[in-house]
Write an enzyme that holds these catalytic residues in place. Structure first.
Site, short mmCIF file in Angstrom:
data_model
loop_
_atom_site.label_atom_id
_atom_site.label_comp_id
_atom_site.label_asym_id
_atom_site.label_seq_id
_atom_site.Cartn_x
_atom_site.Cartn_y
_atom_site.Cartn_z
N ASP A 45 -7.55 -2.99 9.89
CA ASP A 45 -7.46 -4.03 10.92
C ASP A 45 -8.08 -5.33 10.44
OD1 ASP A 45 -6.47 -1.98 12.79
OD2 ASP A 45 -8.48 -1.20 12.55
N HIS B 94 -10.61 1.61 16.95
CA HIS B 94 -9.39 1.42 16.16
C HIS B 94 -8.21 1.77 17.06
CE1 HIS B 94 -6.30 1.50 13.17
NE2 HIS B 94 -6.03 2.74 13.50
P1 NAI Z 1 1.38 12.25 7.99
O1 NAI Z 1 1.88 12.97 9.18
O2 NAI Z 1 2.35 11.73 6.98
O3 NAI Z 1 0.39 13.21 7.17
C1 NAI Z 1 -0.61 13.93 7.78
C2 NAI Z 1 -0.86 15.16 6.94
O4 NAI Z 1 -1.98 15.82 7.48
C3 NAI Z 1 0.30 16.15 6.95
O5 NAI Z 1 0.65 16.48 5.62
C4 NAI Z 1 -0.26 17.35 7.72
O6 NAI Z 1 0.24 18.59 7.21
C5 NAI Z 1 -1.75 17.20 7.43
N1 NAI Z 1 -2.63 17.81 8.42
C6 NAI Z 1 -2.48 17.91 9.75
N2 NAI Z 1 -3.50 18.56 10.31
C7 NAI Z 1 -4.34 18.88 9.31
C8 NAI Z 1 -5.56 19.58 9.24
N3 NAI Z 1 -6.12 20.11 10.35
N4 NAI Z 1 -6.16 19.75 8.04
C9 NAI Z 1 -5.60 19.25 6.92
N5 NAI Z 1 -4.42 18.59 6.92
C10 NAI Z 1 -3.81 18.40 8.10
O7 NAI Z 1 0.43 11.11 8.53
P2 NAI Z 1 -0.14 9.82 7.75
O8 NAI Z 1 0.85 8.72 7.84
O9 NAI Z 1 -0.60 10.23 6.40
O10 NAI Z 1 -1.36 9.42 8.68
C11 NAI Z 1 -2.50 10.28 8.79
C12 NAI Z 1 -3.37 9.84 9.95
O11 NAI Z 1 -3.92 8.57 9.69
C13 NAI Z 1 -2.66 9.72 11.29
O12 NAI Z 1 -3.50 10.30 12.29
C14 NAI Z 1 -2.57 8.24 11.51
O13 NAI Z 1 -2.53 7.92 12.88
C15 NAI Z 1 -3.84 7.78 10.87
N6 NAI Z 1 -3.90 6.36 10.50
C16 NAI Z 1 -5.09 5.70 10.66
C17 NAI Z 1 -5.24 4.39 10.32
C18 NAI Z 1 -6.55 3.67 10.50
O14 NAI Z 1 -6.57 2.48 10.24
N7 NAI Z 1 -7.62 4.31 10.89
C19 NAI Z 1 -4.09 3.63 9.77
C20 NAI Z 1 -2.90 4.41 9.60
C21 NAI Z 1 -2.81 5.72 9.97
#
Ligand code: NAI
Length: 330
Positions: free
Chosen positions: A159, A187
């Site tokens: 952000d 966030h």
């Molecule tokens: P994604 O859906 O592509 O990947 C998430 C991965 O986490 C998947 O491979 C899934 O199998 C795995 N996963 C789910 N539960 C799990 C667990 N209990 N233990 C281990 N692995 C697990 O999602 P992406 O795009 O990689 O985003 C990940 C997270 O980051 C989302 O929650 C998203 O909202 C968040 N995010 C946060 C941001 C921030 O600025 N704080 C910015 C962008 C995304």
């Protein structure tokens, strides 16, 4: 040669993981002389994809990468780690209420917090990215009583970076001219990027961009809704920029801050009238021996205070809902 820094990454086969791991392994997170070992953690359905990611890491022949562990077992995954980057979380699906999401992810972060408590180094630093990242971080912290609270962080650096670029483009200056920009609060779209205390080329941002209506009514919502705008344009949520912000966050925490401050979510002790006991975004500075503290003396006007309060009220509500579902007490 330095011993390797061991880094656990959850959700390692996901979008952010795919953009993040290669930057850690190439030396962009800990520097060109620092070996790293990666503990890649996925849930069972992600293990095949994770194998492919690990194969690609092999195929990069990174000289700094000493070991890659692939696991869905948290005790193995967090064993002896120096950093735990908690990226994986369960996304909101159709028909799921926000409260359901807080409860489902809450359980995940209880488990991860406990495993970090029992298996990671006591000096581990934890950065939570998976949303709702502030509340997930608080839950992990509560579940890891043997790890000092000041070693838990949630990410608002994306952000901050988004906000800096918006201001730089408006002012027509290179982005590094925009400094001292703190994003406050949760966030979430309620976050407040405080343009009043921001500097552009060492001048007050509001003296460089004098259109206050634009700052309040275009800039602030543009930053708050940027995640949704990326999804609308790309058909997938921000991943490379999020991974970049993880690299920035860890670098910030490892490097003495020169001038200014950076935004990161930490446990509030009541600084700037934020409610103590929530993980909220604050301006922090790292000293020469690597300790961080909240920067003091920033003047917040009534508008800024009201924005920050609204965002922190949202965090209090998230805590209430999540703790209620998990049976945790404040
Ligand atoms: P994604 O859906 O592509 O990947 C998430 C991965 O986490 C998947 O491979 C899934 O199998 C795995 N996963 C789910 N539960 C799990 C667990 N209990 N233990 C281990 N692995 C697990 O999602 P992406 O795009 O990689 O985003 C990940 C997270 O980051 C989302 O929650 C998203 O909202 C968040 N995010 C946060 C941001 C921030 O600025 N704080 C910015 C962008 C995304």
């Amino acid at each position: 040669k330095n011993p390797p820094i061991r880094v656990a990454v959850t959700g390692a086969a996901g979008n952010i993981g795919y953009a993040l791991l290669f930057r850690i392994a190439s030396g962009q997170m800990f520097g060109p002389d620092q070996p790293v070992a990666l503990n890649l953690i996925e849930i069972e359905p992600g293990m095949d994809a994770l194998k492919g990611v690990a194969m690609e890491l092999d195929d990069c022949a990174f000289p700094l990468l000493t070991e890659v562990v692939q696991t869905s077992d948290l005790s193995e995954g967090f064993k002896d780690v120096d950093w735990a980057l908690l990226v994986g979380s369960v996304p909101r699906k159709q028909g799921m209420e926000r409260a359901d999401l807080l409860g489902i992810n809450g359980k995940v972060f209880v488990g991860q917090g406990k495993a970090i408590n029992d298996h990671a180094k006591k000096s581990v630093r934890v950065v939570v990215v998976g949303n709702p990242c502030n509340t997930n971080c608080l839950i992990a912290m509560k579940s890891a009583p043997d790890i000092p609270d000041e070693q838990f962080f949630a990410m608002t650096r994306l952000d901050e970076n988004r906000a800096k670029t918006q201001l730089a483009q408006k002012a027509g200056v290179p982005v590094q001219e925009v400094t001292e920009l703190c994003v406050w609060g949760n966030h979430s779209p309620t976050m407040f990027p405080d343009f009043y205390n921001t500097k552009i080329s060492r001048q007050k941002a509001t003296d460089v961009i004098t259109d206050e209506d634009w700052l309040k009514n275009t800039f602030v919502p543009t930053v708050g809704k940027r995640g949704a705008a990326i999804i609308a344009a790309r058909g997938a949520s921000s991943a490379a920029s999020a991974a970049n912000a993880v690299v920035d966050t860890v670098c910030d925490l490892n490097t003495p801050t020169r001038g200014g401050f950076h935004s990161v979510c930490v446990l509030s002790k009541g600084e700037y009238d934020t409610p103590a006991g929530i993980i909220t975004s604050l301006p922090i500075k790292v000293d020469a021996v690597g300790n961080w503290r909240v920067v003091e003396g920033i003047q917040l006007n009534d508008y800024a205070k009201a924005q920050i309060k609204a965002s922190n009220d949202e965090l209090l509500e998230e805590r209430k809902v999540a703790f209620g579902q998990l049976g945790l007490s404040v």
